[in-house]
Scaffold this motif. Structure first.
Motif, PDB file in Angstrom:
ATOM      1  N   GLU A   1       4.233   9.083 -12.534  1.00 14.10           N
ATOM      2  CA  GLU A   1       3.417   7.866 -12.652  1.00 14.10           C
ATOM      3  C   GLU A   1       3.008   7.336 -11.282  1.00 14.10           C
ATOM      4  O   GLU A   1       1.865   6.920 -11.091  1.00 14.10           O
ATOM      5  CB  GLU A   1       4.178   6.814 -13.447  1.00 14.10           C
ATOM      6  CG  GLU A   1       4.342   7.175 -14.915  1.00 14.10           C
ATOM      7  CD  GLU A   1       5.406   6.340 -15.625  1.00 14.10           C
ATOM      8  OE1 GLU A   1       5.902   5.356 -15.046  1.00 14.10           O
ATOM      9  OE2 GLU A   1       5.741   6.713 -16.771  1.00 14.10           O
ATOM     10  N   ALA A   2       3.940   7.355 -10.322  1.00 16.64           N
ATOM     11  CA  ALA A   2       3.612   6.880  -8.973  1.00 16.64           C
ATOM     12  C   ALA A   2       2.577   7.785  -8.314  1.00 16.64           C
ATOM     13  O   ALA A   2       1.650   7.306  -7.664  1.00 16.64           O
ATOM     14  CB  ALA A   2       4.881   6.796  -8.116  1.00 16.64           C
TER      15      ALA A   2
ATOM     16  N   GLN B   1       0.342   9.647  -9.868  1.00 14.02           N
ATOM     17  CA  GLN B   1      -0.931   9.498 -10.574  1.00 14.02           C
ATOM     18  C   GLN B   1      -1.626   8.189 -10.218  1.00 14.02           C
ATOM     19  O   GLN B   1      -2.848   8.100 -10.266  1.00 14.02           O
ATOM     20  CB  GLN B   1      -0.716   9.611 -12.081  1.00 14.02           C
ATOM     21  CG  GLN B   1      -0.376  11.027 -12.498  1.00 14.02           C
ATOM     22  CD  GLN B   1       0.072  11.150 -13.948  1.00 14.02           C
ATOM     23  OE1 GLN B   1       0.466  10.175 -14.589  1.00 14.02           O
ATOM     24  NE2 GLN B   1       0.026  12.367 -14.462  1.00 14.02           N
ATOM     25  N   ALA B   2      -0.859   7.172  -9.820  1.00 11.67           N
ATOM     26  CA  ALA B   2      -1.446   5.881  -9.451  1.00 11.67           C
ATOM     27  C   ALA B   2      -2.044   5.906  -8.049  1.00 11.67           C
ATOM     28  O   ALA B   2      -2.858   5.048  -7.703  1.00 11.67           O
ATOM     29  CB  ALA B   2      -0.381   4.784  -9.539  1.00 11.67           C
ATOM     30  N   ALA B   3      -1.639   6.878  -7.246  1.00 14.58           N
ATOM     31  CA  ALA B   3      -2.106   6.968  -5.861  1.00 14.58           C
ATOM     32  C   ALA B   3      -3.168   8.047  -5.727  1.00 14.58           C
ATOM     33  O   ALA B   3      -3.399   8.834  -6.644  1.00 14.58           O
ATOM     34  CB  ALA B   3      -0.917   7.295  -4.955  1.00 14.58           C
ATOM     35  N   ARG B   4      -3.781   8.088  -4.575  1.00 15.35           N
ATOM     36  CA  ARG B   4      -4.730   9.143  -4.263  1.00 15.35           C
ATOM     37  C   ARG B   4      -3.969  10.438  -4.029  1.00 15.35           C
ATOM     38  O   ARG B   4      -2.817  10.419  -3.606  1.00 15.35           O
ATOM     39  CB  ARG B   4      -5.549   8.773  -3.029  1.00 15.35           C
ATOM     40  CG  ARG B   4      -6.357   7.483  -3.177  1.00 15.35           C
ATOM     41  CD  ARG B   4      -7.444   7.630  -4.253  1.00 15.35           C
ATOM     42  NE  ARG B   4      -8.113   6.388  -4.525  1.00 15.35           N
ATOM     43  CZ  ARG B   4      -9.235   5.991  -3.946  1.00 15.35           C
ATOM     44  NH1 ARG B   4      -9.832   6.734  -3.050  1.00 15.35           N
ATOM     45  NH2 ARG B   4      -9.771   4.835  -4.258  1.00 15.35           N
TER      46      ARG B   4
ATOM     47  N   PRO C   1       9.135   6.242  -6.048  1.00 14.62           N
ATOM     48  CA  PRO C   1       8.378   5.158  -6.685  1.00 14.62           C
ATOM     49  C   PRO C   1       8.513   3.820  -5.953  1.00 14.62           C
ATOM     50  O   PRO C   1       7.518   3.114  -5.740  1.00 14.62           O
ATOM     51  CB  PRO C   1       8.952   5.098  -8.103  1.00 14.62           C
ATOM     52  CG  PRO C   1       9.455   6.496  -8.355  1.00 14.62           C
ATOM     53  CD  PRO C   1      10.010   6.939  -7.018  1.00 14.62           C
TER      54      PRO C   1
ATOM     55  N   ARG D   1       5.612   1.540  -3.852  1.00 13.66           N
ATOM     56  CA  ARG D   1       5.382   0.091  -4.012  1.00 13.66           C
ATOM     57  C   ARG D   1       5.479  -0.599  -2.653  1.00 13.66           C
ATOM     58  O   ARG D   1       4.680  -1.478  -2.331  1.00 13.66           O
ATOM     59  CB  ARG D   1       6.378  -0.511  -5.003  1.00 13.66           C
ATOM     60  CG  ARG D   1       6.084  -0.157  -6.450  1.00 13.66           C
ATOM     61  CD  ARG D   1       6.940  -0.949  -7.436  1.00 13.66           C
ATOM     62  NE  ARG D   1       8.362  -0.736  -7.262  1.00 13.66           N
ATOM     63  CZ  ARG D   1       9.058   0.299  -7.748  1.00 13.66           C
ATOM     64  NH1 ARG D   1       8.429   1.243  -8.438  1.00 13.66           N
ATOM     65  NH2 ARG D   1      10.361   0.387  -7.551  1.00 13.66           N
TER      66      ARG D   1
ATOM     67  N   GLY E   1       2.370   0.017  -0.662  1.00 10.13           N
ATOM     68  CA  GLY E   1       1.291  -0.821  -1.183  1.00 10.13           C
ATOM     69  C   GLY E   1       1.431  -2.263  -0.730  1.00 10.13           C
ATOM     70  O   GLY E   1       0.445  -2.919  -0.384  1.00 10.13           O
TER      71      GLY E   1
ATOM     72  N   TYR F   1      -4.140   3.521  -1.748  1.00  8.92           N
ATOM     73  CA  TYR F   1      -3.154   3.254  -2.797  1.00  8.92           C
ATOM     74  C   TYR F   1      -3.819   3.006  -4.140  1.00  8.92           C
ATOM     75  O   TYR F   1      -3.200   2.482  -5.041  1.00  8.92           O
ATOM     76  CB  TYR F   1      -2.256   2.075  -2.400  1.00  8.92           C
ATOM     77  CG  TYR F   1      -1.155   2.511  -1.478  1.00  8.92           C
ATOM     78  CD1 TYR F   1       0.084   2.876  -1.969  1.00  8.92           C
ATOM     79  CD2 TYR F   1      -1.362   2.621  -0.122  1.00  8.92           C
ATOM     80  CE1 TYR F   1       1.092   3.313  -1.139  1.00  8.92           C
ATOM     81  CE2 TYR F   1      -0.367   3.051   0.719  1.00  8.92           C
ATOM     82  CZ  TYR F   1       0.858   3.394   0.201  1.00  8.92           C
ATOM     83  OH  TYR F   1       1.851   3.841   1.043  1.00  8.92           O
ATOM     84  N   GLY F   2      -5.081   3.372  -4.252  1.00 11.11           N
ATOM     85  CA  GLY F   2      -5.738   3.332  -5.542  1.00 11.11           C
ATOM     86  C   GLY F   2      -6.396   2.004  -5.898  1.00 11.11           C
ATOM     87  O   GLY F   2      -7.167   1.930  -6.840  1.00 11.11           O
ATOM     88  N   THR F   3      -6.108   0.956  -5.149  1.00 10.71           N
ATOM     89  CA  THR F   3      -6.647  -0.356  -5.508  1.00 10.71           C
ATOM     90  C   THR F   3      -7.344  -1.046  -4.343  1.00 10.71           C
ATOM     91  O   THR F   3      -7.553  -2.240  -4.375  1.00 10.71           O
ATOM     92  CB  THR F   3      -5.540  -1.279  -6.037  1.00 10.71           C
ATOM     93  OG1 THR F   3      -4.538  -1.415  -5.036  1.00 10.71           O
ATOM     94  CG2 THR F   3      -4.941  -0.749  -7.317  1.00 10.71           C
TER      95      THR F   3
END
Length: 175
Positions: free
Chosen positions: A12-13, A15-18, A34, A38, A41, A171-173
């Motif tokens: 999950e970590a 997949q949430a990141a580049r 994980p 965080r 981020g 970090y995807g966001t």
């Protein structure tokens, strides 16, 4: 580490990141990864420390550590928070006293240099940075310096292939 082979929290970590080589290497530390993601981020998005000061400190760490991986990823992030081409070129040439930097930026760059090179900064550098930043911001700056020193060492030790820069959205966001 291949996300498909990872335990659920690690997958999950990832997949949430580049999809960066660095993240795949760090994912091998399955129990820490994980939380470390965080933490990373938080350092990029949730500090009182000015983002431009954060990014020039990161680029200074990268230059002093002679790690291209970190430099390639963070030069575009630095530009996204206000660093000029002139500033980035000056950092690449170790010109931390260049006229393109404000006195405050030079203070942060000198402090960062001393922390990386000497571990304990001089009283002069410490007095200058504590006169500029709040206690919270000083500790955040030290956290950023420490995080990116660790990243530089892992990237160098793992001899990572340099990924294309992901820019502000690493970090995807975004920043």
């Amino acid at each position: 580490m291949n996300p498909a082979d990872a335990p659920a929290p690690v997958r999950e970590a990832l997949q949430a990141a580049r999809p960066l080589n660095f993240f795949r290497v760090m994912a091998n530390a399955e129990t820490a990864f994980p939380a470390w993601m965080r933490w990373g981020g938080t350092l990029l998005k949730d500090l009182a420390l000015d983002p431009l000061l954060r990014e020039i400190a990161i680029l200074r760490v990268a230059r002093l550590s002679d790690v291209r991986y970190e430099w390639v990823q963070h030069a575009p992030i630095a530009q996204s928070v206000g660093a000029t081409d002139e500033m980035i070129h000056a950092l690449g040439r170790d010109e931390i006293d260049a006229a393109c930097f404000s006195p405050d930026q030079r203070t942060v760059l000198r402090f960062t240099t001393e922390v990386v090179r000497d571990v304990r900064p001089s009283d002069e550098a410490t007095t200058a940075v504590t006169g500029l930043l709040s206690p919270r911001e000083v500790v955040e700056l030290l956290m950023v310096i420490g995080q990116y020193m660790m990243i530089a060492r892992v990237a160098a030790a793992a001899d990572l292939e340099v990924d294309e820069p992901m820019g502000a959205g690493v970090y995807g966001t975004g920043n």
